[in-house]
Design a protein around this motif. Structure first.
Motif, PDB file in Angstrom:
ATOM      1  N   GLY A 192       0.774  -1.240   0.000  1.00 42.14           N
ATOM      2  CA  GLY A 192       0.000   0.000   0.000  1.00 42.14           C
ATOM      3  C   GLY A 192       0.803   1.286   0.000  1.00 42.14           C
ATOM      4  O   GLY A 192       0.231   2.368   0.111  1.00 42.14           O
ATOM      5  N   ASP A 193       2.134   1.192  -0.156  1.00 44.69           N
ATOM      6  CA  ASP A 193       2.952   2.415  -0.058  1.00 44.69           C
ATOM      7  C   ASP A 193       3.299   3.045  -1.408  1.00 44.69           C
ATOM      8  O   ASP A 193       3.965   4.085  -1.450  1.00 44.69           O
ATOM      9  CB  ASP A 193       4.241   2.126   0.723  1.00 44.69           C
ATOM     10  N   HIS A 194       2.894   2.431  -2.502  1.00 44.27           N
ATOM     11  CA  HIS A 194       3.342   2.926  -3.812  1.00 44.27           C
ATOM     12  C   HIS A 194       2.868   4.352  -4.101  1.00 44.27           C
ATOM     13  O   HIS A 194       3.627   5.170  -4.616  1.00 44.27           O
ATOM     14  CB  HIS A 194       2.901   1.964  -4.923  1.00 44.27           C
ATOM     15  N   GLY A 240      12.820   5.998  -2.155  1.00 44.25           N
ATOM     16  CA  GLY A 240      13.331   4.870  -1.376  1.00 44.25           C
ATOM     17  C   GLY A 240      12.675   3.568  -1.810  1.00 44.25           C
ATOM     18  O   GLY A 240      11.846   3.560  -2.726  1.00 44.25           O
ATOM     19  N   GLY A 241      13.019   2.463  -1.205  1.00 48.12           N
ATOM     20  CA  GLY A 241      12.410   1.164  -1.492  1.00 48.12           C
ATOM     21  C   GLY A 241      12.676   0.677  -2.909  1.00 48.12           C
ATOM     22  O   GLY A 241      13.491   1.245  -3.640  1.00 48.12           O
ATOM     23  N   ALA A 242      11.969  -0.372  -3.298  1.00 46.15           N
ATOM     24  CA  ALA A 242      12.155  -0.972  -4.618  1.00 46.15           C
ATOM     25  C   ALA A 242      11.848   0.035  -5.714  1.00 46.15           C
ATOM     26  O   ALA A 242      12.611   0.188  -6.673  1.00 46.15           O
ATOM     27  CB  ALA A 242      11.250  -2.189  -4.766  1.00 46.15           C
ATOM     28  N   SER A 243      10.760   0.777  -5.576  1.00 47.74           N
ATOM     29  CA  SER A 243      10.358   1.628  -6.695  1.00 47.74           C
ATOM     30  C   SER A 243      11.230   2.879  -6.820  1.00 47.74           C
ATOM     31  O   SER A 243      11.360   3.422  -7.908  1.00 47.74           O
ATOM     32  CB  SER A 243       8.879   1.985  -6.619  1.00 47.74           C
ATOM     33  N   ARG A 299      19.335  -3.586 -13.382  1.00 47.43           N
ATOM     34  CA  ARG A 299      19.319  -3.279 -11.949  1.00 47.43           C
ATOM     35  C   ARG A 299      18.352  -4.178 -11.165  1.00 47.43           C
ATOM     36  O   ARG A 299      18.682  -4.687 -10.114  1.00 47.43           O
ATOM     37  CB  ARG A 299      18.929  -1.815 -11.776  1.00 47.43           C
ATOM     38  N   GLY A 300      17.122  -4.373 -11.707  1.00 45.20           N
ATOM     39  CA  GLY A 300      16.080  -5.055 -10.924  1.00 45.20           C
ATOM     40  C   GLY A 300      15.917  -6.524 -11.246  1.00 45.20           C
ATOM     41  O   GLY A 300      15.244  -7.244 -10.520  1.00 45.20           O
ATOM     42  N   LYS A 301      16.508  -6.954 -12.365  1.00 44.14           N
ATOM     43  CA  LYS A 301      16.469  -8.364 -12.783  1.00 44.14           C
ATOM     44  C   LYS A 301      15.063  -8.884 -13.088  1.00 44.14           C
ATOM     45  O   LYS A 301      14.872 -10.103 -13.176  1.00 44.14           O
ATOM     46  CB  LYS A 301      17.087  -9.288 -11.716  1.00 44.14           C
ATOM     47  N   LYS A 354       5.144  -9.634 -13.702  1.00 42.94           N
ATOM     48  CA  LYS A 354       4.144  -8.738 -13.116  1.00 42.94           C
ATOM     49  C   LYS A 354       4.816  -7.555 -12.419  1.00 42.94           C
ATOM     50  O   LYS A 354       4.681  -7.346 -11.208  1.00 42.94           O
ATOM     51  CB  LYS A 354       3.235  -9.492 -12.132  1.00 42.94           C
ATOM     52  N   THR A 355       5.579  -6.784 -13.214  1.00 46.09           N
ATOM     53  CA  THR A 355       6.179  -5.538 -12.710  1.00 46.09           C
ATOM     54  C   THR A 355       5.955  -4.448 -13.753  1.00 46.09           C
ATOM     55  O   THR A 355       5.337  -4.690 -14.802  1.00 46.09           O
ATOM     56  CB  THR A 355       7.704  -5.658 -12.497  1.00 46.09           C
ATOM     57  N   MET A 356       6.537  -3.274 -13.469  1.00 48.05           N
ATOM     58  CA  MET A 356       6.453  -2.165 -14.423  1.00 48.05           C
ATOM     59  C   MET A 356       7.105  -2.502 -15.770  1.00 48.05           C
ATOM     60  O   MET A 356       6.804  -1.881 -16.782  1.00 48.05           O
ATOM     61  CB  MET A 356       7.045  -0.894 -13.814  1.00 48.05           C
ATOM     62  N   VAL A 357       8.000  -3.497 -15.785  1.00 44.02           N
ATOM     63  CA  VAL A 357       8.627  -3.919 -17.047  1.00 44.02           C
ATOM     64  C   VAL A 357       7.563  -4.367 -18.054  1.00 44.02           C
ATOM     65  O   VAL A 357       7.718  -4.160 -19.262  1.00 44.02           O
ATOM     66  CB  VAL A 357       9.663  -5.051 -16.792  1.00 44.02           C
ATOM     67  N   THR A 387       5.673 -13.066  -9.449  1.00 39.92           N
ATOM     68  CA  THR A 387       6.782 -13.968  -9.103  1.00 39.92           C
ATOM     69  C   THR A 387       7.947 -13.195  -8.485  1.00 39.92           C
ATOM     70  O   THR A 387       8.990 -13.750  -8.194  1.00 39.92           O
ATOM     71  CB  THR A 387       7.297 -14.686 -10.366  1.00 39.92           C
ATOM     72  N   ILE A 388       7.779 -11.869  -8.303  1.00 39.60           N
ATOM     73  CA  ILE A 388       8.868 -11.024  -7.815  1.00 39.60           C
ATOM     74  C   ILE A 388       8.234  -9.941  -6.939  1.00 39.60           C
ATOM     75  O   ILE A 388       7.039  -9.693  -7.040  1.00 39.60           O
ATOM     76  CB  ILE A 388       9.644 -10.423  -9.026  1.00 39.60           C
ATOM     77  N   GLY A 389       9.012  -9.324  -6.061  1.00 38.07           N
ATOM     78  CA  GLY A 389       8.515  -8.209  -5.259  1.00 38.07           C
ATOM     79  C   GLY A 389       7.530  -8.661  -4.188  1.00 38.07           C
ATOM     80  O   GLY A 389       7.358  -9.861  -3.935  1.00 38.07           O
ATOM     81  N   PRO A 423      -4.045  -5.280 -11.524  1.00 38.83           N
ATOM     82  CA  PRO A 423      -2.866  -4.824 -12.275  1.00 38.83           C
ATOM     83  C   PRO A 423      -1.716  -4.509 -11.322  1.00 38.83           C
ATOM     84  O   PRO A 423      -1.934  -4.193 -10.156  1.00 38.83           O
ATOM     85  CB  PRO A 423      -3.358  -3.558 -12.977  1.00 38.83           C
ATOM     86  N   ASP A 424      -0.488  -4.578 -11.825  1.00 44.11           N
ATOM     87  CA  ASP A 424       0.686  -4.226 -11.029  1.00 44.11           C
ATOM     88  C   ASP A 424       0.754  -2.704 -10.834  1.00 44.11           C
ATOM     89  O   ASP A 424       0.643  -1.951 -11.803  1.00 44.11           O
ATOM     90  CB  ASP A 424       1.952  -4.709 -11.746  1.00 44.11           C
ATOM     91  N   PRO A 425       0.932  -2.232  -9.590  1.00 40.32           N
ATOM     92  CA  PRO A 425       0.956  -0.787  -9.335  1.00 40.32           C
ATOM     93  C   PRO A 425       2.036  -0.035 -10.118  1.00 40.32           C
ATOM     94  O   PRO A 425       1.773   1.055 -10.650  1.00 40.32           O
ATOM     95  CB  PRO A 425       1.229  -0.690  -7.827  1.00 40.32           C
TER      96      PRO A 425
HETATM   97  P1  ADP Z   1       7.773  -1.736  -2.603  1.00 41.31           P
HETATM   98  O1  ADP Z   1       7.700  -2.948  -3.466  1.00 41.31           O
HETATM   99  O2  ADP Z   1       9.137  -1.552  -1.971  1.00 41.31           O
HETATM  100  O3  ADP Z   1       6.625  -1.632  -1.634  1.00 41.31           O
HETATM  101  P2  ADP Z   1       6.421   0.164  -4.270  1.00 41.31           P
HETATM  102  O4  ADP Z   1       5.161  -0.353  -3.708  1.00 41.31           O
HETATM  103  O5  ADP Z   1       6.589   1.636  -4.272  1.00 41.31           O
HETATM  104  O6  ADP Z   1       7.700  -0.484  -3.584  1.00 41.31           O
HETATM  105  O7  ADP Z   1       6.569  -0.281  -5.786  1.00 41.31           O
HETATM  106  C1  ADP Z   1       6.200  -1.549  -6.210  1.00 41.31           C
HETATM  107  C2  ADP Z   1       6.385  -1.611  -7.715  1.00 41.31           C
HETATM  108  O8  ADP Z   1       7.756  -1.567  -8.049  1.00 41.31           O
HETATM  109  C3  ADP Z   1       5.854  -2.891  -8.281  1.00 41.31           C
HETATM  110  O9  ADP Z   1       4.484  -2.753  -8.601  1.00 41.31           O
HETATM  111  C4  ADP Z   1       6.722  -3.130  -9.503  1.00 41.31           C
HETATM  112  O10 ADP Z   1       6.146  -2.597 -10.684  1.00 41.31           O
HETATM  113  C5  ADP Z   1       7.968  -2.347  -9.208  1.00 41.31           C
HETATM  114  N1  ADP Z   1       9.088  -3.254  -8.952  1.00 41.31           N
HETATM  115  C6  ADP Z   1       9.419  -3.851  -7.797  1.00 41.31           C
HETATM  116  N2  ADP Z   1      10.523  -4.604  -7.943  1.00 41.31           N
HETATM  117  C7  ADP Z   1      10.908  -4.489  -9.241  1.00 41.31           C
HETATM  118  C8  ADP Z   1      11.980  -5.022 -10.040  1.00 41.31           C
HETATM  119  N3  ADP Z   1      12.902  -5.824  -9.531  1.00 41.31           N
HETATM  120  N4  ADP Z   1      12.031  -4.655 -11.351  1.00 41.31           N
HETATM  121  C9  ADP Z   1      11.105  -3.839 -11.892  1.00 41.31           C
HETATM  122  N5  ADP Z   1      10.087  -3.309 -11.185  1.00 41.31           N
HETATM  123  C10 ADP Z   1       9.977  -3.637  -9.888  1.00 41.31           C
END
Ligand code: ADP
Ligand code: MG
Length: 214
Positions: free
Chosen positions: A40-42, A81-84, A124-126, A132-135, A177-179, A192-194
């Motif tokens: 819920g932080d996106h 910060g974080g993954a995004s 970077r993110g593999k 199911k990511t922004m890719v 399968t990731i995140g 859908p993926d955020p």
């Molecule tokens: P967190 O996953 O740290 O809570 P956010 O919620 O802000 O960060 O962002 C999540 C989004 O980041 C996912 O919906 C996905 O699209 C993207 N994401 C996460 N990990 C990766 C990755 N390794 N490669 C590409 N996109 C990623």
């Protein structure tokens, strides 16, 4: 009156201001999307990131597109910060790679931004397409932009945005399968993926700016 086939530096900066405001206003929508399959932080992260980008852009003028994109990427990286933060920061920093001496934003520049940005995000993110990511939104958009790199910018952005939208819609059918959504398994289906939504929206706000009468 006509839509814009290319942009000079002041307009390019204005387009990124428009994009940033749009992303800040999308906070609740992105929060809901991440609540469905993540933590819920996106929405909060992206809104904080693009608030910081707005400050940065309103603080001065940029001489080249490369300089502008690097500033956007650095600002996102340090403020989200974080993954995004890493992923979206890398998109713009990586996308700046070949644009250091450009001062006209046209369809070719869009395609270099998206293709190099996609490569950098993947390194970077593999994440691979289908994870199911922004890719899954960025890759079809990057391919379409390459196809249309000689078209007027407004035409290219319309098709590129539609490719991203379809890619984003397609993430509903994917089990993550990731995140963070990975632990949900089948429960991520139908949502859908955020990050894919954010990717589509960024392009939609660019499209909207360019489609306005010049
Ligand atoms: P967190 O996953 O740290 O809570 P956010 O919620 O802000 O960060 O962002 C999540 C989004 O980041 C996912 O919906 C996905 O699209 C993207 N994401 C996460 N990990 C990766 C990755 N390794 N490669 C590409 N996109 C990623
Ligand atoms: Mg999250």
């Amino acid at each position: 009156m006509m839509a814009r086939s290319q942009l000079g530096m002041p307009e390019t900066q204005e387009m990124f201001v428009h994009l940033s405001k749009g992303m800040v206003e999308s906070k609740d929508l992105l929060t809901q999307a991440d609540k469905a399959i993540g933590d819920g932080d996106h929405g909060v992260g992206m809104a904080r990131g693009f608030e910081a980008v707005l400050q940065k852009l309103q603080g001065g003028d940029f001489a080249t597109i490369g300089e502008l994109l690097k500033a956007v990427g650095m600002t996102l990286m340090t403020s989200i910060g974080g993954a995004s933060g890493a992923v979206f920061g890398t998109l713009f920093r990586g996308g700046a790679k070949q644009l250091g001496d450009r001062s006209i934003f046209d369809a070719e520049v869009l395609s270099l931004l998206l293709v190099d940005g996609l490569d950098a995000v993947k390194v970077r993110g593999k994440a691979k397409p289908g994870d199911k990511t922004m890719v899954d939104a960025l890759e079809p958009a990057a391919f379409k932009s390459h196809e249309l790199r000689s078209a007027p910018l407004d035409e290219s952005l319309a098709a590129v945005t539609e490719a991203a939208r379809q890619g984003m819609e397609g993430t509903k059918e994917i089990v993550a399968t990731i995140g963070k959504a990975k632990t949900l398994g089948d429960r991520s289906l139908g949502h859908p993926d955020p990050g894919a939504i954010s990717t589509y929206l960024m392009l939609e706000f660019m499209r909207e700016y360019v489609a306005r009468d010049a």
